[in-house]
Design an enzyme around this catalytic site. Structure first.
Site, short mmCIF file in Angstrom:
data_model
loop_
_atom_site.label_atom_id
_atom_site.label_comp_id
_atom_site.label_asym_id
_atom_site.label_seq_id
_atom_site.Cartn_x
_atom_site.Cartn_y
_atom_site.Cartn_z
N LYS A 75 3.10 16.94 -6.07
CA LYS A 75 2.37 17.80 -5.13
C LYS A 75 1.98 19.14 -5.75
CE LYS A 75 3.31 15.84 -0.71
NZ LYS A 75 3.74 16.01 0.68
N LYS A 116 -5.75 7.71 7.81
CA LYS A 116 -6.50 8.41 8.87
C LYS A 116 -7.70 9.15 8.28
CE LYS A 116 -4.20 12.81 8.72
NZ LYS A 116 -3.93 14.05 9.36
N LYS A 160 -4.83 2.13 0.78
CA LYS A 160 -3.92 2.21 1.90
C LYS A 160 -4.67 2.53 3.20
CE LYS A 160 0.53 4.17 2.60
NZ LYS A 160 1.58 5.13 2.31
#
Ligand code: TRP
Length: 329
Positions: free
Chosen positions: A109, A195, A192
């Site tokens: 990250k 959203k 995957k």
């Protein structure tokens, strides 16, 4: 057995979220005392949109309630139980910079921009350790990607017990669920379900009505071949594999048994059956969710109730940790 787990808050929940953590949590309720929380404090490790955080917290809570988290468990949001953050600070004295620097999630990250990453992102795993240790959790259901964080929680617990010569924290075991398959996009079996995919046809939202669910499975990408008699034979057919995986997960069956049922048949047979199945599972959840959308106060009250219970369970552990390190509080 005391089960503790947290989930990152996101809005626009979809089938992938449901078949991931949510369904697993609902099932765990029969197996032990469960505490489930929305990891809203963990959301502060990234860029914060206050409106989005507030909304997604309520939406996630509503979804969990709609999916069947009930009075057998304690459901709350982390920020409402200050013991998490308080124990985190104490454990910050125990965790080592070197341990945290080796966390893959931190490395991924922060990327090349470590100097610009928030201190909270670096400290993320210590808060997660506090989340479970504050309840003396024995079992922590998480995805494979959280295994390393759980190992760290065990290292922190061990060092704390040793340094302060106490037997305060039991070592929590990760429960890595095999039952949580990776659900892929309905338009691309190699991506995957997400959203943020620009195509709404790529996912089944938990808010979709029955007709929309049916249409999305009808339009789902597949291939012209019939289904083989073994799941392994679907290698190289990612869309076919995904549809079978979804069928199996929704019906609590093994993918192999689903393939056997449809062996020799094409997607003209599988897709309508899958649509019916999805509607039968997701329909009732959506109906409850819709009712709760009109009653945010109810969701807020449930979270407050859960937080009060959680705080009661956390207090003695926090107190013992404070005493162990010599804090006069
Ligand atoms: N880090 C977890 C995730 O991204 C969420 C989480 C926060 C968690 N605190 C936790 C999971 C404590 C288990 C226990 O999925």
């Amino acid at each position: 057995m005391r089960v503790v787990s947290g989930i990152q808050t996101t809005g626009n929940l979809h089938l992938g979220n449901y078949l991931g953590a949510i369904k697993n949590w609902v099932a765990m309720q029969d197996q032990g005392e469960c505490l489930f929380f929305l990891a809203d404090l963990h959301a502060l490790t990234g860029t914060v949109s206050p409106q989005e955080l507030a909304n997604s917290t309520i939406e996630m809570a509503a979804t969990l309630l709609a999916a069947g988290i009930d009075d057998r468990s304690i459901l709350f949001n982390q920020a409402r139980v200050p013991a998490h953050a308080e124990l985190c600070w104490i454990l910050n004295g125990t965790a080592r910079m070197g341990w945290l620097s080796r966390m893959t999630q931190w490395k991924d990250k922060a990327g090349k921009n470590r100097e610009g990453a928030s201190v909270a992102l670096f400290d993320y795993p210590v808060l997660q350790a506090a989340d479970v240790l504050v309840y003396k959790a024995t079992h922590v259901p998480v995805g494979e990607d959280q295994r390393q964080h759980l190992e760290l929680a065990r290292d922190i617990a061990t060092k704390f017990n040793l340094d302060f010569n106490v037997d305060l924290f039991p070592l929590p075991d990760a429960l890595i669920s095999k039952a949580a398959p990776r659900i892929m996009s309905l338009r691309d079996g190699s991506a995957k379900m997400s959203k943020s995919d620009p195509s709404d046809l790529s996912r089944v939202n938990l808010s979709d009505d029955d007709d929309t669910i049916a249409a999305k499975f009808r339009k789902a990408k597949s291939d012209p071949d019939v289904l083989p008699d073994s799941f392994d034979a679907l290698e190289g057919r990612p869309e076919a594999k995904n549809l079978v995986t979804i069928f199996a997960a929704l019906s609590d069956r093994e993918p192999q048994s689903v393939v056997e049922e449809f062996a020799g048949k094409g997607f003209g047979a599988l897709k309508p059956a899958l649509a019916d199945l999805a509607i039968s599972v997701l329909g009732p959840i959506r109906d409850r969710l819709v009712r709760m959308h009109n009653d945010r106060a109810h969701v807020g009250a449930e979270l407050a109730k859960g937080a009060a219970k959680a705080q009661t369970l956390a207090a003695p552990t926090l107190r013992a940790a404070q005493e162990a390190v010599g804090l006069q509080v």
